[in-house]
Design a protein around this motif. Structure first.
Motif, short mmCIF file in Angstrom:
data_model
loop_
_atom_site.label_atom_id
_atom_site.label_comp_id
_atom_site.label_asym_id
_atom_site.label_seq_id
_atom_site.Cartn_x
_atom_site.Cartn_y
_atom_site.Cartn_z
N UNK A 1 53.73 -19.46 -28.29
CA UNK A 1 54.32 -20.14 -27.13
C UNK A 1 53.27 -20.76 -26.22
N UNK A 2 52.07 -20.98 -26.73
CA UNK A 2 50.99 -21.47 -25.88
C UNK A 2 51.24 -22.93 -25.48
N UNK A 3 51.04 -23.21 -24.19
CA UNK A 3 51.16 -24.56 -23.64
C UNK A 3 49.76 -25.16 -23.59
N UNK A 4 49.56 -26.31 -24.25
CA UNK A 4 48.23 -26.89 -24.35
C UNK A 4 47.71 -27.32 -22.98
N UNK A 5 46.39 -27.20 -22.85
CA UNK A 5 45.71 -27.56 -21.61
C UNK A 5 45.03 -28.92 -21.76
N UNK A 6 45.03 -29.73 -20.69
CA UNK A 6 44.47 -31.06 -20.76
C UNK A 6 42.95 -31.08 -20.78
N UNK A 7 42.31 -30.00 -20.33
CA UNK A 7 40.85 -29.97 -20.27
C UNK A 7 40.24 -29.10 -21.36
N UNK A 8 40.99 -28.11 -21.84
CA UNK A 8 40.45 -27.16 -22.79
C UNK A 8 41.31 -27.12 -24.05
N UNK A 9 40.62 -26.98 -25.18
CA UNK A 9 41.28 -26.84 -26.47
C UNK A 9 41.11 -25.40 -26.92
N UNK B 1 37.68 -21.08 -26.26
CA UNK B 1 38.15 -22.40 -25.85
C UNK B 1 37.01 -23.41 -25.99
N UNK B 2 37.37 -24.66 -26.15
CA UNK B 2 36.42 -25.76 -26.28
C UNK B 2 36.83 -26.87 -25.33
N UNK B 3 35.84 -27.38 -24.59
CA UNK B 3 36.12 -28.42 -23.59
C UNK B 3 36.43 -29.75 -24.27
N UNK B 4 37.47 -30.40 -23.79
CA UNK B 4 37.80 -31.74 -24.29
C UNK B 4 36.87 -32.73 -23.60
N UNK B 5 36.09 -33.48 -24.40
CA UNK B 5 35.00 -34.31 -23.87
C UNK B 5 35.37 -35.77 -23.68
N UNK B 6 36.58 -36.15 -24.03
CA UNK B 6 36.94 -37.57 -23.93
C UNK B 6 36.86 -38.06 -22.48
N UNK B 7 37.32 -37.25 -21.54
CA UNK B 7 37.28 -37.62 -20.12
C UNK B 7 35.85 -37.80 -19.65
#
Length: 518
Positions: A206-214, A243-249
């Motif tokens: 039931x995990x809700x995805x995070x916009x900054x972390x994968x 967790x892994x930081x989303x780097x696109x931003x």
């Protein structure tokens, strides 16, 4: 008769309605009582009448009570890099068997489970050891589901604020591993045994995805530790949130603007020095980069354990832009030098007028620079120095072959006028006139003296004019050399800083554990 019939019909309808209502009431009353009515109340009274919430619910006190522990990760709310905190929304799951909460469901109208508030039952005092919450325990006290076989299920949700060691070495291409350590606060391993409910770790369905972390994963591990305070071993279950930081931003909002600003600094080396905007462009780019770095500094974690990869890259670009401003000053200094103030050293002539232009494939109008011409110029300079050292002073001043006093005398003259070249025929005429046979001895002495003085004055004037013309030519050539040296420095800096920017950008991207995570 009609009225009596209508009245009788109405009366019969009322009686029938009352009978139906009574039958429905009796049926529903009988159904409720037989299923969930007084039986649940009687069961609760029977179970809780002699129940002690302080008693560890085991049949044998020498054996530990086994508690199955698991959790469901709902959401990663925030990762606070500055304070090194992880805020998550988690549902805990504790399951154990209470020896004192067992009954036969057939004796209590088929009641197989109950919902009881946790303050009326014994429950394990499982807490998160590395909690950073103000109240330490951030769970919401929900009911405990008790079944007739003594099985108890306690699922409290909560907002957990846990400490997490943030490693920013590879920011913003970083991975973080945050531990959440759960265990009993007072019961040791001989009294309460925590067991992983799922060997794979936490529940992520039931995990809700995070916009900054994968979210990479959430493994769990059981640990048995003996602390310094107590000789008994204590059991805990540690879940690691990977967790892994989303780097696109960060890539499009930090790295790309920095590369563009540094590219504008490279354009300053292509701007002509006479335009007057060369230094202004460099200083403006340096100031814009400084303002941009101040905005970026608010995003970077304020820790001194390690230097972020992005911070290292920004420092390199800042150093490059500052160096470009310094070298622009050097270029302008070279471009505006004059012969009456500066003299070009020989090493500058060799480096900036010969070797660097040859390496950079640069040439001056009418002067193609090759390795052969460089060697020839060096040889000619050596020969010229040797020739000048062997010639007399007057020959060096007038740029003739040698001094006229050592040349053979011309015909019809008693004194030599010297081989002064085609441009100096006036000397030969004057000398011929000066050596015409005089009539008396006084004329001889006076004529020779006056002609020698006139010749001396003429030589001085010619020497002055020749020196001025040579000086003007040398000054013009020296100014041209300084300007060409400034152009060479500009071209050299353009190649070097372009290569530096490309290498720094590629090195940062290749050294990162991962490039882009969307």
């Amino acid at each position: 008769m009609l009225r009596r019939f209508i009245y009788l019909c109405r009366y019969c309808y009322r009686v029938f309605d009352l009978l139906v209502t009574a039958l429905c009431y009796l049926f529903l009353r009988h159904y409720v009582v037989s299923e969930q009515g007084p039986h649940e109340k009687r069961l609760l009274n029977a179970l809780l009448a002699s129940y002690n919430t302080l008693e560890r619910p085991v049949a044998n006190e020498s054996e530990p009570l086994e508690v199955k522990f698991g959790l469901t990760l709902q959401q990663i709310i925030d990762v606070d890099e500055k304070n090194q905190l992880l805020i998550t929304n988690i549902w805990l799951s504790l399951e154990w068997n209470d020896y004192n909460l067992r009954w036969n469901d057939s004796e209590y109208g088929g009641v197989k489970d109950l919902r009881i508030t946790p303050n009326k039952l014994w429950k394990p005092d499982v807490l998160m050891y590395n909690s950073a919450d103000e109240g330490f325990d951030g769970t919401y006290q929900t009911n405990v589901v008790v079944r007739n076989n003594g099985s108890c299920l306690y699922v409290p949700p909560g907002i957990f604020k846990s400490t997490c060691k943030i490693d920013i070495t590879w920011f913003p291409f970083d991975d973080q591993h945050c531990d959440m350590k759960f265990g009993s606060w007072t019961y040791d391993g001989n009294q309460l045994d925590l067991v992983l409910k799922d060997e794979n770790g936490g529940d992520l369905s039931d995990f809700i995805t995070n916009g900054e972390w994968y979210l990479i994963g959430m493994p769990g591990k059981k640990n048995t530790i003996t602390y310094a305070c107590c000789p008994e071993p204590y059991v805990d279950v540690t879940f690691t949130i990977m967790i892994r930081r989303r780097t696109l931003y960060y890539f499009f909002n930090l790295i790309v603007p920095c590369v563009l600003i540094s590219s504008m600094a490279l354009l300053g080396f292509t701007l002509p020095p006479d335009s007057g905007e060369k230094l202004t462009l460099g200083v403006t780019i340096l100031l814009s980069l400084t303002v941009f770095l101040n905005l970026v500094a608010e995003t970077l974690p304020q820790v001194s354990d390690a230097i972020p990869l992005l911070g290292t890259y920004f420092n390199c670009i800042m150093f490059m832009v500052a160096s470009s401003v310094v070298l622009t000053v050097v270029v302008l200094n070279y471009h505006h030098r004059t012969a009456d103030i500066h003299e070009m050293p020989q090493w500058i002539k060799s480096v900036f007028l010969q070797w660097l232009p040859w390496i950079l494939r640069m040439s001056r109008p009418g002067k193609k620079i090759t390795r052969k011409t460089i060697m020839m110029n060096t040889r000619m300079r050596e020969l010229e120095l040797k020739e000048r050292s062997s010639k007399s002073l007057l020959a060096n001043v007038l740029d003739i072959d040698d001094d006229f006093r050592h040349a053979p005398p011309p015909p019809n003259s008693t004194a030599s006028t010297g081989n002064l070249g085609p441009g100096c025929s006036i000397f030969r005429t004057d000398f011929r006139r000066s050596f015409v046979r005089p009539s008396t001895m006084e004329d001889v002495g006076g004529g020779l003296g006056s002609h020698h003085r006139e010749l001396h004055l003429i030589l001085r004037e010619l020497q002055f004019i020749t020196a001025r013309m040579k000086k003007a030519d040398e000054e013009a050539e020296l100014i041209s050399d300084w300007k060409f040296a400034a152009m060479v420095v500009d071209r050299f800096c353009l190649f070097v800083f372009t290569l530096f920017t490309i290498i720094a950008t590629v090195a940062v991207l290749l050294s990162a554990p991962h490039i882009i995570v969307q």
